[in-house]
Design a protein around this motif. Structure first.
Motif, PDB file in Angstrom:
ATOM      1  N   GLU A   1       0.837  -1.194   0.000  1.00 18.55           N
ATOM      2  CA  GLU A   1       0.000   0.000   0.000  1.00 18.55           C
ATOM      3  C   GLU A   1       0.875   1.249   0.000  1.00 18.55           C
ATOM      4  O   GLU A   1       2.003   1.235   0.518  1.00 18.55           O
ATOM      5  CB  GLU A   1      -0.903   0.035   1.237  1.00 18.55           C
ATOM      6  CG  GLU A   1      -1.889  -1.101   1.349  1.00 18.55           C
ATOM      7  CD  GLU A   1      -2.759  -0.968   2.580  1.00 18.55           C
ATOM      8  OE1 GLU A   1      -3.431   0.080   2.723  1.00 18.55           O
ATOM      9  OE2 GLU A   1      -2.757  -1.898   3.412  1.00 18.55           O
ATOM     10  N   ALA A   2       0.355   2.320  -0.563  1.00 23.61           N
ATOM     11  CA  ALA A   2       1.054   3.600  -0.531  1.00 23.61           C
ATOM     12  C   ALA A   2       1.296   3.996   0.927  1.00 23.61           C
ATOM     13  O   ALA A   2       0.417   3.854   1.774  1.00 23.61           O
ATOM     14  CB  ALA A   2       0.240   4.669  -1.249  1.00 23.61           C
ATOM     15  N   GLY A   3       2.490   4.493   1.203  1.00 25.19           N
ATOM     16  CA  GLY A   3       2.860   4.869   2.555  1.00 25.19           C
ATOM     17  C   GLY A   3       3.744   3.850   3.241  1.00 25.19           C
ATOM     18  O   GLY A   3       4.341   4.142   4.281  1.00 25.19           O
ATOM     19  N   MET A   4       3.862   2.658   2.672  1.00 23.17           N
ATOM     20  CA  MET A   4       4.775   1.669   3.243  1.00 23.17           C
ATOM     21  C   MET A   4       6.225   2.048   2.952  1.00 23.17           C
ATOM     22  O   MET A   4       6.527   2.685   1.943  1.00 23.17           O
ATOM     23  CB  MET A   4       4.516   0.287   2.647  1.00 23.17           C
ATOM     24  CG  MET A   4       3.299  -0.429   3.169  1.00 23.17           C
ATOM     25  SD  MET A   4       3.194  -2.089   2.424  1.00 23.17           S
ATOM     26  CE  MET A   4       1.821  -2.770   3.345  1.00 23.17           C
ATOM     27  N   ILE A   5       7.109   1.663   3.855  1.00 22.98           N
ATOM     28  CA  ILE A   5       8.546   1.692   3.611  1.00 22.98           C
ATOM     29  C   ILE A   5       8.985   0.247   3.394  1.00 22.98           C
ATOM     30  O   ILE A   5       8.650  -0.634   4.192  1.00 22.98           O
ATOM     31  CB  ILE A   5       9.323   2.280   4.803  1.00 22.98           C
ATOM     32  CG1 ILE A   5       8.881   3.724   5.082  1.00 22.98           C
ATOM     33  CG2 ILE A   5      10.825   2.201   4.558  1.00 22.98           C
ATOM     34  CD1 ILE A   5       9.324   4.737   4.071  1.00 22.98           C
ATOM     35  N   LEU A   6       9.709  -0.026   2.314  1.00 25.12           N
ATOM     36  CA  LEU A   6      10.199  -1.375   2.049  1.00 25.12           C
ATOM     37  C   LEU A   6      11.709  -1.346   1.856  1.00 25.12           C
ATOM     38  O   LEU A   6      12.247  -0.442   1.201  1.00 25.12           O
ATOM     39  CB  LEU A   6       9.529  -1.967   0.811  1.00 25.12           C
ATOM     40  CG  LEU A   6       8.025  -2.243   0.922  1.00 25.12           C
ATOM     41  CD1 LEU A   6       7.483  -2.772  -0.401  1.00 25.12           C
ATOM     42  CD2 LEU A   6       7.725  -3.225   2.048  1.00 25.12           C
ATOM     43  N   ASN A   7      12.372  -2.325   2.434  1.00 25.57           N
ATOM     44  CA  ASN A   7      13.806  -2.511   2.267  1.00 25.57           C
ATOM     45  C   ASN A   7      14.007  -3.643   1.266  1.00 25.57           C
ATOM     46  O   ASN A   7      13.668  -4.788   1.542  1.00 25.57           O
ATOM     47  CB  ASN A   7      14.467  -2.865   3.600  1.00 25.57           C
ATOM     48  CG  ASN A   7      14.348  -1.752   4.606  1.00 25.57           C
ATOM     49  OD1 ASN A   7      13.268  -1.203   4.811  1.00 25.57           O
ATOM     50  ND2 ASN A   7      15.443  -1.405   5.248  1.00 25.57           N
ATOM     51  N   ILE A   8      14.533  -3.314   0.101  1.00 22.93           N
ATOM     52  CA  ILE A   8      14.739  -4.279  -0.977  1.00 22.93           C
ATOM     53  C   ILE A   8      16.135  -4.862  -0.787  1.00 22.93           C
ATOM     54  O   ILE A   8      17.135  -4.157  -0.920  1.00 22.93           O
ATOM     55  CB  ILE A   8      14.612  -3.597  -2.349  1.00 22.93           C
ATOM     56  CG1 ILE A   8      13.293  -2.801  -2.436  1.00 22.93           C
ATOM     57  CG2 ILE A   8      14.734  -4.612  -3.464  1.00 22.93           C
ATOM     58  CD1 ILE A   8      12.053  -3.619  -2.233  1.00 22.93           C
ATOM     59  N   GLU A   9      16.213  -6.183  -0.500  1.00 23.22           N
ATOM     60  CA  GLU A   9      17.478  -6.745   0.005  1.00 23.22           C
ATOM     61  C   GLU A   9      17.760  -8.142  -0.556  1.00 23.22           C
ATOM     62  O   GLU A   9      17.708  -9.136   0.167  1.00 23.22           O
ATOM     63  CB  GLU A   9      17.427  -6.787   1.533  1.00 23.22           C
ATOM     64  CG  GLU A   9      18.719  -7.119   2.207  1.00 23.22           C
ATOM     65  CD  GLU A   9      18.605  -7.100   3.719  1.00 23.22           C
ATOM     66  OE1 GLU A   9      19.650  -7.095   4.379  1.00 23.22           O
ATOM     67  OE2 GLU A   9      17.469  -7.092   4.245  1.00 23.22           O
ATOM     68  N   PRO A  10      18.101  -8.236  -1.843  1.00 28.23           N
ATOM     69  CA  PRO A  10      18.449  -9.549  -2.385  1.00 28.23           C
ATOM     70  C   PRO A  10      19.889  -9.933  -2.060  1.00 28.23           C
ATOM     71  O   PRO A  10      20.737  -9.077  -1.781  1.00 28.23           O
ATOM     72  CB  PRO A  10      18.269  -9.349  -3.890  1.00 28.23           C
ATOM     73  CG  PRO A  10      18.624  -7.903  -4.101  1.00 28.23           C
ATOM     74  CD  PRO A  10      18.128  -7.180  -2.871  1.00 28.23           C
ATOM     75  N   GLY A  11      20.152 -11.233  -2.122  1.00 24.06           N
ATOM     76  CA  GLY A  11      21.506 -11.722  -1.881  1.00 24.06           C
ATOM     77  C   GLY A  11      21.769 -12.977  -2.676  1.00 24.06           C
ATOM     78  O   GLY A  11      20.851 -13.642  -3.156  1.00 24.06           O
TER      79      GLY A  11
END
Length: 401
Positions: free
Chosen positions: A349-359
């Motif tokens: 949803e709009a307003g979320m903070i997401l940490n994009i963290e592939p490895g």
């Protein structure tokens, strides 16, 4: 270098906290809760705006009670009410002389909850996944006995998670600020690094750059290194000396006005090997795929799949890594739900903070050992996609020394 103005007191206008209380009460009514009791640092700060920088103390717990009807109150150790009264919106602050192991706020909390629990006979508190109470379990059991027949039910999943997962524009602005500060610190670091530095020394150089730019605290600076790369991600730094052929990985968790950033960068000492370059490029592309997959209305598992597909295409199987997710959220706490993994179908949803963290994992030709490559960027979900809050890592690994 841009100087960052110190956070205001209180951190947000009163209307921000009024909105949080109103949203909480809507959810409480939906869940048939007469009152909400929170004591963890993040939840207490979310409702009160407490600006205390020192860690919460188990000998002097802090409680916040939000009744479905009536005025909310804080229950804190004597002395703490002065600062809360001067720097927050709170009007009703109740105290006890602490530490008092026989009754560290227990009777005060119980009396307050008994007075509030008149309609449903239910009080919501921090019982569910990814939650912690800020006071001893034995004290909670005593409170539970004192308020019977009022029952405690979980408020973490149905109330607190739903509240805090969607950040207000003012909250996003805090995260944006600390992401910019740390991005600038990382950009300033390469010319400051040299062979002969230790992992500790490199992290301290970065910490100084971040603090000069206005960070409130640098809680986490994980520095790891090794020939051709690093074989773990969650310990260090150490006194290991950086030398030719090493790759240094620094993962940051820093705050501006209690709001976190969390992303990492890499630095090579001398030209990196082909294996290191390929792994870096692969995970960089996986990060791009993850960012592109962030769209309102999609489950976070779609973001995981987009990254996993890219990593698998390079010969590294993300499904077999020991890490069960490739990202998470953050705000007043690091990390926060949701988890970006194959089984979390939380709708973005709009307003979320997401940490994009592939490895991904790879083999270093220097010694034939297993190495890890991990990238991370912080984004804020918008109405149509996302805004990248951390300045994007360079496509090629920076070379220092």
């Amino acid at each position: 270098m841009t100087e960052v103005q110190a956070p205001s007191v209180p951190s947000f206008p009163a209307a921000e906290y009024a909105m949080r209380l109103e949203r909480a009460r809507m959810l409480m009514d939906e869940q048939q809760m007469d009152a909400l009791l929170v004591s963890s640092e993040g939840n207490f700060r979310y409702f009160t705006g407490d600006i205390t920088l020192s860690p919460f103390q188990m000998t002097r717990p802090k409680f916040f009670v939000l009744p479905l009807v009536g005025e909310p109150c804080a229950i804190v150790a004597q002395g703490a009410e002065i600062g809360l009264g001067l720097t927050t919106w709170l009007k009703d602050i109740r105290t006890w002389p602490a530490p008092r192991p026989a009754d560290d706020g227990v009777s005060l909390v119980a009396d307050t909850l008994r007075s509030a629990a008149k309609r449903f006979g239910r009080v919501g508190t921090e019982l569910g996944p990814e939650s912690r109470m800020g006071f001893p379990v034995n004290d909670f059991l005593r409170i539970r006995e004192l308020v019977e027949p009022v029952r405690f039910v979980d408020a973490e999943q149905p109330v607190m998670r739903r509240l805090r997962m969607i950040k207000s524009p003012a909250e996003v602005a805090k995260v944006r600020t600390i992401c910019r500060i740390v991005s600038e610190g990382f950009e300033a670091l390469p010319p400051l690094l040299s062979e002969g530095d230790t992992e500790w020394g490199a992290c301290r150089k970065l910490e100084l750059e971040i603090m000069k730019r206005g960070a409130t605290k640098t809680f986490k600076l994980t520095g790891l290194s090794g020939p051709g790369g690093y074989n773990r991600t969650n310990t260090g730094p150490t006194d290991r000396v950086l030398g030719r052929g090493d790759v240094l990985f620094i993962d940051t968790g820093c705050q501006f006005d209690h709001y976190w950033c969390d992303f990492d960068r890499h630095f090579a000492f001398g030209p990196p090997s082909d294996a290191t370059r390929r792994a870096y490029e692969l995970v960089w592309r996986a990060t791009e795929a993850g960012i592109a997959a962030v769209r309102p209305g999609r489950p976070v598992s779609d973001v995981w799949r987009a990254m996993a597909d890219v990593v698998a295409s390079g010969g590294a199987d993300a499904l077999k890594t020991k890490v069960g997710r490739m990202g998470h959220s953050m705000g007043l706490v690091l990390p926060e739900p949701p988890s970006i993994n194959e089984t979390d179908h939380t709708i973005i949803e709009a307003g979320m903070i997401l940490n994009i963290e592939p490895g991904a994992a790879y083999i270093a030709p220097e010694d034939g050992g297993r190495r890890i490559m991990l990238h991370e960027e912080n984004v804020a979900v918008t109405e149509h996609g996302c805004e990248i809050l951390s300045k994007r890592a360079p496509r090629e690994i920076p070379v220092s020394g």
